[in-house]
Design a protein around this motif. Structure first.
Motif, PDB file in Angstrom:
ATOM      1  N   ARG A 129      11.396  -6.142  -4.724  1.00 27.06           N
ATOM      2  CA  ARG A 129      10.907  -4.758  -5.487  1.00 27.06           C
ATOM      3  C   ARG A 129      10.111  -4.124  -4.406  1.00 27.06           C
ATOM      4  NH1 ARG A 129       8.008  -4.913 -10.568  1.00 27.06           N
ATOM      5  NH2 ARG A 129       8.490  -2.650 -10.343  1.00 27.06           N
ATOM      6  N   ALA A 130       9.734  -4.432  -3.223  1.00 20.59           N
ATOM      7  CA  ALA A 130       8.932  -3.727  -2.352  1.00 20.59           C
ATOM      8  C   ALA A 130       9.161  -2.229  -2.265  1.00 20.59           C
ATOM      9  CB  ALA A 130       8.969  -4.660  -0.879  1.00 20.59           C
ATOM     10  N   ASN A 131      10.450  -1.956  -2.173  1.00 19.40           N
ATOM     11  CA  ASN A 131      10.811  -0.765  -1.740  1.00 19.40           C
ATOM     12  C   ASN A 131      11.186   0.265  -3.020  1.00 19.40           C
ATOM     13  OD1 ASN A 131      10.613  -1.111   1.110  1.00 19.40           O
ATOM     14  ND2 ASN A 131      12.660  -1.812   1.027  1.00 19.40           N
ATOM     15  N   GLU A 137       0.830  -1.117  -0.115  1.00 18.00           N
ATOM     16  CA  GLU A 137       0.033  -0.046   0.172  1.00 18.00           C
ATOM     17  C   GLU A 137       0.763   1.233   0.221  1.00 18.00           C
ATOM     18  OE1 GLU A 137      -4.014   1.420   2.140  1.00 18.00           O
ATOM     19  OE2 GLU A 137      -2.766   0.307   3.391  1.00 18.00           O
ATOM     20  N   PHE A 138       0.608   2.170  -0.853  1.00 17.43           N
ATOM     21  CA  PHE A 138       1.254   3.336  -0.892  1.00 17.43           C
ATOM     22  C   PHE A 138       0.171   4.846  -0.779  1.00 17.43           C
ATOM     23  CE2 PHE A 138       3.575   0.220  -3.273  1.00 17.43           C
ATOM     24  CZ  PHE A 138       4.833   0.458  -2.800  1.00 17.43           C
ATOM     25  N   THR A 153      -4.699   6.879  -1.718  1.00 16.93           N
ATOM     26  CA  THR A 153      -3.829   5.755  -1.232  1.00 16.93           C
ATOM     27  C   THR A 153      -4.215   4.613  -2.141  1.00 16.93           C
ATOM     28  OG1 THR A 153      -4.354   6.416   1.147  1.00 16.93           O
ATOM     29  CG2 THR A 153      -4.099   4.003   0.750  1.00 16.93           C
ATOM     30  N   PHE A 154      -3.172   3.697  -2.603  1.00 19.05           N
ATOM     31  CA  PHE A 154      -3.474   2.970  -3.502  1.00 19.05           C
ATOM     32  C   PHE A 154      -2.690   1.719  -3.333  1.00 19.05           C
ATOM     33  CE2 PHE A 154      -0.092   5.460  -5.001  1.00 19.05           C
ATOM     34  CZ  PHE A 154       1.114   4.851  -5.417  1.00 19.05           C
ATOM     35  N   LYS A 190       5.722   4.273   0.770  1.00 17.85           N
ATOM     36  CA  LYS A 190       5.046   3.116   1.191  1.00 17.85           C
ATOM     37  C   LYS A 190       4.533   3.070   2.377  1.00 17.85           C
ATOM     38  CE  LYS A 190       7.075  -1.124   2.104  1.00 17.85           C
ATOM     39  NZ  LYS A 190       8.061  -2.001   1.666  1.00 17.85           N
ATOM     40  N   LEU A 191       3.307   2.567   2.899  1.00 15.05           N
ATOM     41  CA  LEU A 191       2.611   2.439   4.074  1.00 15.05           C
ATOM     42  C   LEU A 191       3.027   1.247   4.850  1.00 15.05           C
ATOM     43  CD1 LEU A 191      -0.747   4.253   3.181  1.00 15.05           C
ATOM     44  CD2 LEU A 191       1.241   5.232   4.132  1.00 15.05           C
ATOM     45  N   LEU A 192       3.084   1.516   5.917  1.00 16.17           N
ATOM     46  CA  LEU A 192       3.237   0.061   6.982  1.00 16.17           C
ATOM     47  C   LEU A 192       2.036  -0.724   6.810  1.00 16.17           C
ATOM     48  CD1 LEU A 192       5.182  -1.243   8.696  1.00 16.17           C
ATOM     49  CD2 LEU A 192       4.162   0.233  10.956  1.00 16.17           C
TER      50      LEU A 192
END
Length: 68
Positions: A23-25, A5-6, A14-15, A39-41
């Protein structure tokens, strides 16, 4: 494939994106074309096993009602 989630700093949208863990980061572009995103926690809780009994049930969680 994991979902991340970003939030867009420019428009506040928010999407979510599906991408490999390696590639998470990577930077993400919001659906409206903005590049300033974070990127949200994740708050997903994972634990227990399928064999664990469900919580609750009966009095005191079901333990005091057993017996004769």
């Amino acid at each position: 494939m994991p979902r991340y989630e970003f939030r867009c700093k420019a428009c506040g949208d928010t999407f979510e994106l599906s991408r490999p863990m390696d590639r998470a980061n990577d930077p993400a572009r919001c659906p409206h074309g903005h590049d300033d995103t974070v990127k949200l926690l994740s708050t997903v809780a994972v634990g227990g096993t399928a064999a664990d009994p469900a919580p609750g049930g009966g009095c005191c969680g079901g333990g005091c009602c057993a017996g004769g």
